[in-house]
Design a protein around this motif. Structure first.
Motif, PDB file in Angstrom:
ATOM      1  N   ALA A 194      57.669  62.771  38.808  1.00 35.09           N
ATOM      2  CA  ALA A 194      56.102  63.113  38.592  1.00 35.09           C
ATOM      3  C   ALA A 194      55.920  64.456  39.329  1.00 35.09           C
ATOM      4  N   GLY A 195      55.529  65.485  38.577  1.00 37.54           N
ATOM      5  CA  GLY A 195      55.174  66.482  39.013  1.00 37.54           C
ATOM      6  C   GLY A 195      53.925  66.474  40.210  1.00 37.54           C
ATOM      7  N   LEU A 196      53.964  67.402  41.228  1.00 33.63           N
ATOM      8  CA  LEU A 196      52.940  67.318  42.429  1.00 33.63           C
ATOM      9  C   LEU A 196      52.185  68.705  42.452  1.00 33.63           C
ATOM     10  N   ASP A 197      51.031  68.458  42.125  1.00 31.82           N
ATOM     11  CA  ASP A 197      50.188  69.932  42.240  1.00 31.82           C
ATOM     12  C   ASP A 197      50.266  70.285  43.830  1.00 31.82           C
ATOM     13  N   ILE A 198      50.748  71.304  43.996  1.00 32.22           N
ATOM     14  CA  ILE A 198      51.133  71.850  45.198  1.00 32.22           C
ATOM     15  C   ILE A 198      49.899  72.141  46.115  1.00 32.22           C
ATOM     16  N   GLY A 201      48.661  67.861  46.252  1.00 32.20           N
ATOM     17  CA  GLY A 201      49.532  66.848  46.353  1.00 32.20           C
ATOM     18  C   GLY A 201      49.203  65.640  45.322  1.00 32.20           C
ATOM     19  N   GLU A 202      48.665  65.825  44.389  1.00 30.15           N
ATOM     20  CA  GLU A 202      48.158  64.982  43.287  1.00 30.15           C
ATOM     21  C   GLU A 202      49.070  64.743  42.277  1.00 30.15           C
ATOM     22  N   THR A 203      49.578  63.621  41.668  1.00 30.02           N
ATOM     23  CA  THR A 203      50.603  63.566  40.590  1.00 30.02           C
ATOM     24  C   THR A 203      49.899  64.335  39.605  1.00 30.02           C
ATOM     25  N   THR A 204      50.715  64.898  38.423  1.00 35.04           N
ATOM     26  CA  THR A 204      50.083  65.328  37.329  1.00 35.04           C
ATOM     27  C   THR A 204      50.986  64.796  36.209  1.00 35.04           C
TER      28      THR A 204
END
Length: 315
Positions: A194-198, A201-204
């Protein structure tokens, strides 16, 4: 899936050949590889730098030490055994308790002490090591992952992979175990990335076996919208590993222990490229922005803040 790959390619995907030639060979001095390829050495360096790691219980180096397993395991039914030079998550055995005189693996199956000894013998023979060379077996603390992941992980401990370039965290994802991956956070074995907004730190967005997904295949829970706690501290930890490993292009794996917080699990001199699919974004674009900067902050916390500022906008 073809459309996703085409969009990332058009945005400037970092391919394996380009990664190897322009970033690994250019920024990673081979004499520093032993610092990250040997998990014992990485653990020692982290501890010396004040970075928290799972506690080391013992190291098994030769076959005859396996005879001492009853002594080495006495009083323990919660631990991890891994090869010191393993790669891709292979050879890791997670014990999460005991039942009926046997040890219970994280996936719920029961094994005997003799079976654990056989697994250690395979590690020592080099079955799981880089290049098939004789290896050592590490017996260490099992991390109890933060319950915030309960609904999006199955049978194992999630970890957070951050790619760090010239000391700047450039992209991150959380790897979530599944039934198919046997509770391991290994994308090649079927774990979910799961990608993380750098910036937050929220999953995208997420992928499983390189296919886009929106829900965990076992729990059915939605993946997006989960915020990693103390995100800035975690990014700072990843940035600190730059000087620890002395590698310009680096993968940092961190776990969130429920009791002790972030722990460095291991370092990787050749981090994979699936992180781009998980984030639906180009690593190359971000790496070039860092390359264009003549001077970079020395302080890891400032570098983490710079990453959050630079990569806050969707690409």
């Amino acid at each position: 899936m073809i459309g996703l790959i085409r969009r990332i390619r058009d945005a400037g995907v970092l391919t394996m050949n380009r990664r190897n030639a322009e970033y690994i060979m250019e920024y990673n001095n081979r004499r520093h590889y032993p610092l990250v390829d040997d998990k014992l050495r990485s653990k020692q360096l982290a501890e010396e730098a004040g970075i928290r790691v799972p506690a080391l219980y013992c190291v098994i180096e030769i076959q005859r030490q396996i005879r001492r397993l009853p002594e080495l395991l006495a009083g323990r039914d919660d631990f991890v055994i891994k090869p010191a030079h393993g790669s891709g998550g292979t050879g890791i055995l997670v014990i999460a308790g005991s039942q009926y005189g046997r040890y219970r693996r994280a996936n719920g199956t029961l094994i005997t002490e003799d079976e654990i000894g056989h697994h250690i013998a395979n590690i020592l023979s080099g079955m799981y090591s880089l290049g098939g060379q004789p290896d050592r077996a590490i017996l260490e603390q099992r991390v109890e992952f933060d319950p915030m992941f309960d609904h999006i992980a199955h049978g194992g401990v999630p970890d957070i992979r951050t790619v760090v370039f010239r000391g700047i965290p450039v992209m991150a994802m959380v790897r979530l175990p599944t039934r198919r991956s046997d509770g391991k956070a290994n994308l090649h074995q079927g774990a979910l990335g799961a990608g993380l907004d750098i910036a937050t730190g929220e999953t995208t967005t997420a992928v499983c076996l390189d296919r886009p997904v929106t829900r965990h295949p076992d729990t059915g829970a939605p993946i997006a919208g989960v915020r990693i706690p103390d995100w800035h501290d975690l990014l700072t930890l990843a940035a600190r590993c730059y000087s620890l490993a002395q590698l310009g292009y680096l993968g940092v794996d961190v776990v969130l222990d429920y009791h002790q917080g972030p722990m460095m699990l291991e370092l990787n001199a050749r981090p994979g490229l699936s992180i781009q699919l998980a984030n639906r974004a180009s690593l190359l674009h971000r790496l070039r922005r860092i390359e264009a900067m003549e001077r970079l902050p020395h302080n890891p916390e400032v570098r983490a803040a710079l990453a959050r500022e630079m990569f806050s906008d969707p690409e």
